[in-house]
Design a protein around this motif. Structure first.
Motif, PDB file in Angstrom:
ATOM      1  N   VAL A 159       0.830  -1.210   0.000  1.00  0.00           N
ATOM      2  CA  VAL A 159       0.000   0.000   0.000  1.00  0.00           C
ATOM      3  C   VAL A 159       0.863   1.259   0.000  1.00  0.00           C
ATOM      4  O   VAL A 159       0.804   2.074  -0.917  1.00  0.00           O
ATOM      5  CB  VAL A 159      -0.960   0.004   1.214  1.00  0.00           C
ATOM      6  N   LEU A 160       1.701   1.425   1.037  1.00  0.00           N
ATOM      7  CA  LEU A 160       2.420   2.685   1.194  1.00  0.00           C
ATOM      8  C   LEU A 160       3.427   2.927   0.083  1.00  0.00           C
ATOM      9  O   LEU A 160       3.528   4.051  -0.435  1.00  0.00           O
ATOM     10  CB  LEU A 160       3.123   2.718   2.561  1.00  0.00           C
ATOM     11  N   GLU A 161       4.195   1.896  -0.278  1.00  0.00           N
ATOM     12  CA  GLU A 161       5.220   2.112  -1.305  1.00  0.00           C
ATOM     13  C   GLU A 161       4.596   2.446  -2.655  1.00  0.00           C
ATOM     14  O   GLU A 161       5.136   3.252  -3.409  1.00  0.00           O
ATOM     15  CB  GLU A 161       6.122   0.877  -1.420  1.00  0.00           C
ATOM     16  N   LYS A 162       3.464   1.829  -2.957  1.00  0.00           N
ATOM     17  CA  LYS A 162       2.803   2.143  -4.228  1.00  0.00           C
ATOM     18  C   LYS A 162       2.249   3.569  -4.204  1.00  0.00           C
ATOM     19  O   LYS A 162       2.283   4.276  -5.212  1.00  0.00           O
ATOM     20  CB  LYS A 162       1.690   1.132  -4.498  1.00  0.00           C
ATOM     21  N   GLU A 163       1.726   3.994  -3.061  1.00  0.00           N
ATOM     22  CA  GLU A 163       1.257   5.374  -2.956  1.00  0.00           C
ATOM     23  C   GLU A 163       2.420   6.362  -2.985  1.00  0.00           C
ATOM     24  O   GLU A 163       2.330   7.433  -3.586  1.00  0.00           O
ATOM     25  CB  GLU A 163       0.456   5.548  -1.666  1.00  0.00           C
ATOM     26  N   GLU A 164       3.522   5.998  -2.329  1.00  0.00           N
ATOM     27  CA  GLU A 164       4.684   6.887  -2.298  1.00  0.00           C
ATOM     28  C   GLU A 164       5.260   7.091  -3.694  1.00  0.00           C
ATOM     29  O   GLU A 164       5.668   8.194  -4.065  1.00  0.00           O
ATOM     30  CB  GLU A 164       5.759   6.306  -1.376  1.00  0.00           C
TER      31      GLU A 164
END
Length: 904
Positions: free
Chosen positions: A373-378
């Motif tokens: 989730v976070l890495e794809k959003e980042e």
């Protein structure tokens, strides 16, 4: 048949946990033998080479022959002997220290715990058909992992240890996975038989007592418990391999993921099968510990899973997400991420699992969330989360609605129960455990003193031929004098137990000398009492480690939640900034250009601090549950813990070293956590006084002010050892919350200056010097934040002069300090940077700069600073290349600063 050292192995579950520190554990495998040889494993070099590295009569070969013996009783006896000698926790700890200090060369005349051939043979026994043998071998290897490989700050199992690595990766990994698979199958079969026996028992007891059915059920339960004990030790070893051996970790791949998940539902089912105590029956020792091996196995499985997923982008990315129907998934496909999150969430909710198990389950979910989730959003990947809404909802819901409330609840109880003897739920509190630890340690110490005195009497009687009664009276007088002196030092507090021992000492001592049988009986009874006390003390120590370890892991998870994105380019600036001569000017224009280009690249890459939607939602959950405030109150309670607890016990006895070290580690972890919490740009500014802060200062008008006043109050406490941690949090608050600058009044500024002038914290030890240096660095940086950048217009010349004088005094002190070269370099580096920030702008207080001769201090300091860096770079101290590069950049900037101020 149980492992004698089994109680010690779980203690290293907490040496290192979470992302902030590497957890310690690992297991080794041994040579393949003729009996019960596992298939598909690498051949034993010693066996294939004929003579091998040891002779046929070497100690290692003699041991291996016994543990490969055809009779399981011989194998078991040999393995038990190993567990209490070569693979005993104390022996392994001493061997680890010796090897780390460079004294661990091999000796063929003595069997060593890290011998690859012996480790292969022990690993082979993990698959022994005799469960007690396999369990004892697993105990030896888990002790080896915990106390030898994980006995220091760094893993002994390095990439250049070819023998150890081969055993760990090529032999142990497949054996561990095979052992786990076999145990899971055996447990499923035994569980089914237990259910059938239970139903059969309920039918038979309607007419009879059902005696035969109960007996069969008890036998099945013992077998089930044996298998869980074996599985627990196997999982403990697997977790250590994942954490300490990259080569073994790479070999594991995704194979361990489904097996580790399979442990959780099986453990929950087995907990339902625990035999219940009959009405009117007496609870025996076995019934008190029912389910302990099951819960240990679940904890170790979750720990291994957490370690396996943590920062493992390739593995997490390869897992099926679970957006397709389970029925359409190919046979043999690993469990989907959504399925795994569901199981892990159930583990967090489970009333059976320990706090440590639940925290590792939370850590595994957070590891999945970061990658998926976070890495794809980042990275702002276009359409990366399209079609994955169900996965995002599952991970975010588990994080915000399950994990954050659980973490919050874990910090609630310690706040109110730190200084109580018993908690609300009946469990032990830190104060109660510390009191028990001190009392048991004193009893053991007294017992050893008595034994030494009795031994002295025996020696004197035998050498002087004096009557035992005369010697006993003299010894009695010595003990009474010693006791009287101790009583005076403790201000009237007495220990009646020792006085009662002395009263009958004369007769007892006479019998020690005059009667051989009585002497043997007394010695035997004394040893039994001593062993009983040691066992009780070990239990208290384990409870202490469980409690403190779970709190450290919880703090690490909160720190990770609030850490934001890590700048992966921080360690990419590598330049050859070595000094070529002793001249003051040690850089040429090319060196300066390299540093300036690297600094520019770092600044340009670190500007993306936007908050993703998922991070923002989590931060709102953290704020709404008042987690930052609760952790700050928790921090204060632990700062006050040792002074308060030891003071209530008279203050004459220092706290046990173990407790002092654990409290220091806990405070350090808590300071790191609070630093991340207050520094995270994702957390909203606290606009009102915190509602969930029972010790909130009444003067506070908003949350930031409350934080600052609480920290100042902690800094004013008499506990000097905690000041480095408190100043660390204060620095983070000043850096991240600009409104906190206005809270630093004249009293607070005077306090900071006085801390900078402090010469010692407690004891003149190396650790104390490092802690003092850290506190000074924190204070220097705080003064820099208050008096540099655009702050010149907000503080007067008087304040500027006070800060400048304090910094220059510290600079002169570090220049004259030759006792700790590295510490003096660090202090000089910090002071020079702050002074350049204060006076490197056009709107600085130039009159103070000239009046205090700041430029002259730079010119006098710089040559010696460069020479010290050169010595550090040449290997005079154990400094990393990155540290030397940072110091080199500071020296270069100082040279440029001198030229700038001189108008050149």
């Amino acid at each position: 048949s149980t492992l004698t050292d089994d109680e010690d192995t779980p203690s290293h579950d907490f040496s290192a946990m979470g992302k902030q520190s590497k957890r310690k554990n690992k297991r080794r495998s041994g040579a393949a033998g003729k009996h019960h040889r596992p298939t598909g494993l690498a051949d034993d070099p010693a066996a294939s080479a004929g003579a091998g590295t040891e002779s046929e009569t070497s100690p290692v070969n003699n041991i291996i022959k016994k543990i490969r013996h055809g009779d399981p009783r011989v194998r078991h006896a040999a393995l038990v002997a190993l567990s209490s000698t070569l693979y005993d926790s104390n022996s392994l700890s001493n061997a680890s220290k010796k090897r780390r200090n460079g004294g661990g060369g091999s000796n063929n005349a003595v069997a060593e715990a890290n011998n690859p051939t012996l480790l292969r043979a022990l690993s082979e026994k993990l698959l022994d058909t005799d469960v007690p043998c396999a369990t004892t071998a697993a105990g030896c290897l888990s002790n080896y992992v915990s106390f030898y490989c994980g006995g220091g700050s760094d893993s002994i199992l390095e990439e250049n240890d070819d023998g150890d690595l081969e055993v760990a990766s090529d032999v142990m990994v497949p054996i561990l996975l095979q052992r786990i698979q076999s145990s899971l199958g055996a447990l499923q079969s035994l569980g089914t038989q237990m259910v059938n026996a239970k139903n059969s028992n309920s039918t038979k007891t309607s007419g009879k007592k059902g005696k035969s059915a109960i007996t069969e059920k008890d036998k099945l339960w013992l077998s089930l418990n044996e298998q869980w004990s074996l599985l627990s030790l196997t999982l403990l070893t697997l977790a250590g391999l994942i954490e300490n051996c990259p080569r073994a970790f790479r070999r594991l791949g995704a194979n361990a993921f489904p097996q580790l998940l399979s442990v959780l539902p099986l453990a929950s089912d087995s907990m339902q099968l625990i035999p219940k105590k009959e009405e009117g029956g007496n609870e025996n020792e076995m019934e008190k510990n029912e389910g302990e091996s099951i819960l240990d196995a679940a904890t170790n499985a979750l720990r291994a899973l957490h370690s396996l997923l943590d920062d493992n982008v390739s593995l997490v990315s390869s897992l099926p997400l679970g957006n397709v129907a389970a029925s359409s998934a190919p046979t043999g496909t690993p469990p989907s991420v959504i399925s795994a999150v569901t199981q892990l969430t159930h583990a967090i909710h489970s009333e059976h699992f320990s706090n440590m198990a639940r925290l590792h389950a939370a850590g595994a979910i957070l590891s999945l969330r970061r990658v998926l989730v976070l890495e794809k959003e980042e990275n702002a990947i276009a359409g990366a989360l399209q079609g994955e809404e169900q996965l995002v909802v599952a991970l975010q819901s588990s994080t915000n609605d399950v994990i954050v409330p659980m973490l919050c609840s874990l910090f609630d109880s310690p706040i109110h129960e730190m200084n109580e003897n018993i908690s609300i739920d009946g469990s032990s509190t830190p104060k109660h455990l510390l009191t028990q630890m001190v009392a048991l340690s004193q009893k053991l110490s007294t017992m050893k003193e008595d034994q030494e005195m009795e031994s002295q009497i025996v020696n004197e009687v035998n050498s002087r031929k004096e009557p035992a009664r005369m010697i006993a009276r003299r010894q009695k007088k010595m003990k009474e004098d010693k006791k009287k002196k101790e009583e005076e030092e403790r201000k009237g507090k007495q220990d009646n137990g020792m006085e009662m021992e002395i009263k009958d000492g004369s007769g007892d001592m006479t019998m020690i000398v005059e009667g051989g049988d009585e002497e043997k009986n007394a010695n035997s009874a004394g040893k039994e009492n001593e062993e009983a006390l040691k066992q009780e003390l070990n239990g208290v120590v384990q409870s202490w480690r469980d409690l403190v370890g779970s709190q450290k892991l919880a703090l690490e998870l909160v720190a990770n939640l609030c850490s934001g994105r890590m700048d992966e380019d921080d360690d990419q600036m590598e330049g050859d900034m070595m000094y070529q001569d002793d001249d003051e000017h040690m850089w040429d224009s090319d060196d300066e250009a390299k540093l300036m280009a690297a600094a520019s690249a770092t600044n340009s890459s670190g500007g993306n601090n936007s908050t993703s939607p998922s991070e923002l939602a989590t931060c709102k959950s953290i704020s709404s549950h008042h987690l930052p405030e609760k952790i700050l109150v928790f921090f204060r309670k632990w700062i006050e813990f040792l002074p308060s607890s030891m003071g209530s016990m008279g203050g004459a006895v220092p706290p046990p070293a173990l407790v002092s070290e654990e409290v220091e580690e806990l405070l350090s972890t808590c300071a790191l956590c609070l630093g991340n919490v207050v520094a995270s740009s994702n957390l909203p500014t606290w606009a009102a006084a915190p509602a969930a802060a029972p010790t909130a200062n009444g003067q506070a008008k908003n949350g930031v002010q409350w934080f600052w006043l609480e920290l100042v109050s902690m800094l004013n406490s008499s506990n000097n050892e905690s000041k480095p941690h408190v100043t660390s949090v204060m620095l983070a608050l000043l850096r991240s919350q600009p409104e906190s600058h206005s809270l630093v009044d004249s009293l607070a500024l005077d306090l900071l200056v006085s801390l900078l002038q402090q010469q010692k914290l407690s004891n003149q030890t190396e650790d104390d010097e490092d802690a003092l240096m850290q506190m000074h660095c924190n204070v220097i940086s705080m003064l820099g934040v208050l008096c540099s950048e655009q702050q010149a217009s907000r503080h007067s010349a008087t304040v500027d002069a006070k800060v400048c004088r304090a910094l220059l005094e510290q600079l002169r002190s570090s220049m004259n300090d030759n006792s700790a070269a590295t510490n003096s370099i660090i202090i000089t580096h910090e002071v020079l940077n702050v002074l350049m920030d204060m006076y490197g702008r056009d709107d600085c207080h130039d009159e103070v700069f000239a009046q205090e001769d700041v430029l002259g201090h730079f010119q006098r300091c710089l040559p010696g600073f460069k020479r010290r860096i050169k010595r550090a770079a040449n290997g005079g101290d154990s400094n990393s290349r990155q540290e030397v590069d940072v110091w080199s950049e500071t020296a270069l900037n100082a040279s440029r600063f001198i030229k700038y101020k001189k108008g050149g």
